[in-house]
Motif scaffolding. Structure first.
Motif, mmCIF file in Angstrom:
data_model
loop_
_atom_site.group_PDB
_atom_site.id
_atom_site.type_symbol
_atom_site.label_atom_id
_atom_site.label_comp_id
_atom_site.label_asym_id
_atom_site.label_seq_id
_atom_site.Cartn_x
_atom_site.Cartn_y
_atom_site.Cartn_z
ATOM 1 N N ARG A 123 0.686 -1.135 -0.095
ATOM 2 C CA ARG A 123 -0.055 0.141 0.022
ATOM 3 C C ARG A 123 0.998 1.203 -0.064
ATOM 4 O O ARG A 123 2.126 1.113 0.363
ATOM 5 C CB ARG A 123 -0.938 0.062 1.030
ATOM 6 C CG ARG A 123 0.070 0.031 2.458
ATOM 7 C CD ARG A 123 -0.665 -0.918 3.624
ATOM 8 N NE ARG A 123 0.118 -0.975 4.819
ATOM 9 C CZ ARG A 123 0.300 -2.066 5.573
ATOM 10 N NH1 ARG A 123 -0.750 -2.941 5.515
ATOM 11 N NH2 ARG A 123 0.955 -2.087 6.791
ATOM 12 N N GLY A 124 0.363 2.279 -0.277
ATOM 13 C CA GLY A 124 1.022 3.523 -0.431
ATOM 14 C C GLY A 124 0.636 4.626 -1.221
ATOM 15 O O GLY A 124 -0.430 4.230 -1.952
ATOM 16 N N ARG A 125 1.248 5.652 -0.928
ATOM 17 C CA ARG A 125 1.067 6.989 -2.161
ATOM 18 C C ARG A 125 2.345 7.448 -2.380
ATOM 19 O O ARG A 125 2.945 7.764 -1.556
ATOM 20 C CB ARG A 125 0.109 8.087 -1.565
ATOM 21 C CG ARG A 125 -1.466 7.624 -1.297
ATOM 22 C CD ARG A 125 -2.487 8.771 -1.161
ATOM 23 N NE ARG A 125 -3.534 8.438 -0.632
ATOM 24 C CZ ARG A 125 -4.531 8.232 -1.262
ATOM 25 N NH1 ARG A 125 -4.579 8.269 -2.596
ATOM 26 N NH2 ARG A 125 -5.883 8.229 -0.469
ATOM 27 N N GLY A 126 2.476 7.778 -3.827
ATOM 28 C CA GLY A 126 3.884 8.479 -4.096
ATOM 29 C C GLY A 126 4.936 7.581 -3.562
ATOM 30 O O GLY A 126 4.960 6.184 -3.785
ATOM 31 N N LEU A 127 6.089 7.965 -3.104
ATOM 32 C CA LEU A 127 7.235 7.444 -2.672
ATOM 33 C C LEU A 127 7.008 7.035 -0.907
ATOM 34 O O LEU A 127 7.905 7.389 -0.099
ATOM 35 C CB LEU A 127 8.402 8.022 -3.059
ATOM 36 C CG LEU A 127 8.570 8.069 -4.204
ATOM 37 C CD1 LEU A 127 9.694 8.827 -4.789
ATOM 38 C CD2 LEU A 127 9.012 6.682 -4.728
ATOM 39 N N MET A 128 5.626 6.684 -0.505
ATOM 40 C CA MET A 128 5.481 6.363 0.786
ATOM 41 C C MET A 128 5.004 5.157 0.664
ATOM 42 O O MET A 128 3.538 4.911 0.571
ATOM 43 C CB MET A 128 4.646 7.461 1.342
ATOM 44 C CG MET A 128 4.287 7.096 2.830
ATOM 45 S SD MET A 128 3.572 8.629 3.635
ATOM 46 C CE MET A 128 3.706 8.121 5.412
ATOM 47 N N ILE A 129 5.567 3.906 0.508
ATOM 48 C CA ILE A 129 5.100 2.585 0.480
ATOM 49 C C ILE A 129 5.670 1.675 1.332
ATOM 50 O O ILE A 129 6.503 1.686 1.989
ATOM 51 C CB ILE A 129 5.667 2.159 -1.002
ATOM 52 C CG1 ILE A 129 5.262 3.179 -2.163
ATOM 53 C CG2 ILE A 129 5.311 0.814 -1.510
ATOM 54 C CD1 ILE A 129 5.761 2.697 -3.529
ATOM 55 N N GLY A 130 4.453 0.756 1.718
ATOM 56 C CA GLY A 130 4.757 -0.099 2.749
ATOM 57 C C GLY A 130 4.236 -1.701 2.032
ATOM 58 O O GLY A 130 3.571 -1.725 1.398
ATOM 59 N N LEU A 131 5.225 -2.503 2.427
ATOM 60 C CA LEU A 131 4.789 -3.912 2.313
ATOM 61 C C LEU A 131 4.793 -4.711 3.568
ATOM 62 O O LEU A 131 5.667 -4.828 4.360
ATOM 63 C CB LEU A 131 6.037 -4.545 1.653
ATOM 64 C CG LEU A 131 6.486 -4.242 -0.059
ATOM 65 C CD1 LEU A 131 7.293 -2.857 -0.013
ATOM 66 C CD2 LEU A 131 7.186 -5.216 -0.734
#
Ligand SMILES: Cc1ncc(COP(=O)(O)O)c(C=O)c1O
Length: 439
Positions: free
Chosen positions: A366-374
């Protein structure tokens, strides 16, 4: 600088020697996940003291927004440092602080006029927001969220409900803080389906918290991260933030959005809250705001931030060198980096999502732009948290030349500098793929 390229065992000999000295003189409270000892940085690359080069998908916890030592930022800092370093904006005037106030007013995610309070860190920005909300409303209650991270000084720590180790042994904390469930739909905290998660979390606030624990007219503010950062890079449904706005307005509470981690272009918009159409009363910022120089800001509508002289101030806050760095940073964000965060972020998110097909350990991306979590899980059905495995993947990435950090109990966060190229995003995905294999 070219890389990534790891030439020595990690830590290398010079790094190991420094780490040994560190253990003798530096506070043991810091969490170091792996032994990186930095010597130099350029863009999205970091060189350690032994000459190993890493691709940085941490940006020093989302701080080096314009990349390491961006020449425009370095130039602004150097020029300002040559003129003067400090004159305490709390007692005197200098134009850099005024210019930054004007710039922040131009980008603030709510209509102006605005004023800004300047501190040195995220926690100070939030302390200012908490004090301002209490002072302005003459109420004491604050609603915050489970999983939230707002900082570690006593006021913001009282709102923080992330890892127990951050609170254990420090009580009693500031009274009047009430925690509510955050709409983490992948694992709904009130035990409901993703489709109803936001509604049920909101129902808890309206039908439990505000009916049994604290009267709405005693609540000064709702303080919320538009995307939970330390909590695991959790993106709530838009309706969650939209309804919080309505609740705040209905009861005369302020809506404070903590954009310390999610702000400054990282999500492809200047502030993550802008993805929801919600207009807050106060926005707090730090981290990426000055590319690495210490600066924390609370920006509010002018009618709210009209407290009299002496009520709140900080000697170093809004230091002229930090202001110069911030002005250069905001210009770079507006001139292309925010857009880059959007496009390279979409590419990275698609690539990370594609990894789910190959690696069953990835439960959610999930995330938006360059803020992404796995988020890593042992079983996609039970969603048992793969905490040890996550730690192992973070370590394996490091050994292969990629810097990432954990977030929450079992997520990997990708928060690179906003100068990351598509090619570097592909390299990061390759290393992630290799590091996930066999874990
Ligand atoms: C959302 C959020 N708020 C506040 C803080 C605290 O910032 P600082 O460490 O600069 O005090 C952080 C730090 O991670 C954060 O992510």
């Amino acid at each position: 600088m070219n890389g990534p390229s790891v030439k020595t065992a990690l830590p290398g000999p010079k790094a190991a020697a420094i780490i040994e000295r560190d253990a003798r003189v530096v506070s043991t409270s810091y969490t170091r996940d792996y032994p990186l000892v930095m010597a130099r940085g350029e863009g999205s690359l970091v060189e350690d003291v032994d000459g190993n080069v890493f691709l940085d998908c941490t940006a020093g916890i989302a701080v080096a927004s314009t990349g390491h030592s961006h020449p425009d930022v370095v130039k602004a800092i150097t020029e300002q440092a040559g003129r003067f370093l400090h004159m305490s904006g709390t007692d005197f005037y200098y134009e850099q602080q005024v210019r930054l106030g004007e710039e922040l007013s131009a980008i603030a995610p709510m209509p102006g006029p605005h004023r800004s309070f300047f501190g040195n860190s995220g926690t100070e920005a939030n302390e200012a927001a908490i004090k301002l909300a209490r002072y302005y409303t003459k109420r004491s209650g604050i609603i915050a969220f489970f999983g939230a991270f707002h900082g570690r000084t006593m006021g913001s720590l009282s709102l923080t409900a992330s890892k127990l180790t951050q609170r254990r042994g420090f009580g009693p904390l500031v009274p009047g803080v009430y925690h509510a469930p955050y709409a983490n739909c992948y694992r709904c905290p009130v035990g409901n389906r993703p489709e109803t998660c936001a509604a049920e979390c909101l129902r808890f606030i309206e039908e439990q918290l505000l009916m049994h624990l604290v009267a709405p007219e005693d609540v000064a503010a709702i303080v919320v991260e538009p995307i939970q950062g330390e909590g695991g890079y959790i993106v709530p449904p838009e309706v969650f933030l939209q309804r919080l706005r309505e609740i705040a307005t209905q009861h005369g509470m302020l809506l404070v959005v903590d954009e310390v981690q999610s702000g400054m272009g990282r999500t492809g918009k200047m502030f993550a809250i802008e993805h929801t159409g919600v207009q807050p009363d106060v926005v707090t910022m730090a981290k990426g705001i000055a590319s690495g120089l210490p600066l924390g800001v609370a920006t509010a509508k002018s009618e709210i931030i009209s407290w009299p002289p002496g009520t709140h101030a900080s000697t170093f806050g809004g230091n002229p060198v930090s202001c110069a760095a911030s002005l250069a940073t905001i210009k770079l964000l507006r001139d292309g980096l925010m857009k880059n965060a959007e496009t390279v972020g979409a590419h990275l998110l698609a690539g990370a999502t594609a990894l789910m097909e190959k690696h069953r350990i990835i439960g959610d991306v999930r995330g938006r732009g360059l803020m992404i979590g796995l988020e890593l899980v042992r079983d996609r059905q039970t969603k048992e948290r793969a905490t040890r495995e996550r730690d192992a993947v973070v370590r394996r990435c490091f050994e292969r030349g990629l810097l990432v950090l954990g977030a929450g109990q079992n997520a990997i966060r990708l928060s690179p500098p906003l100068v990351l190229t598509k090619q570097q995003a592909d390299t990061a995905l390759e290393i992630l793929d290799q590091s996930l294999t066999g874990v």
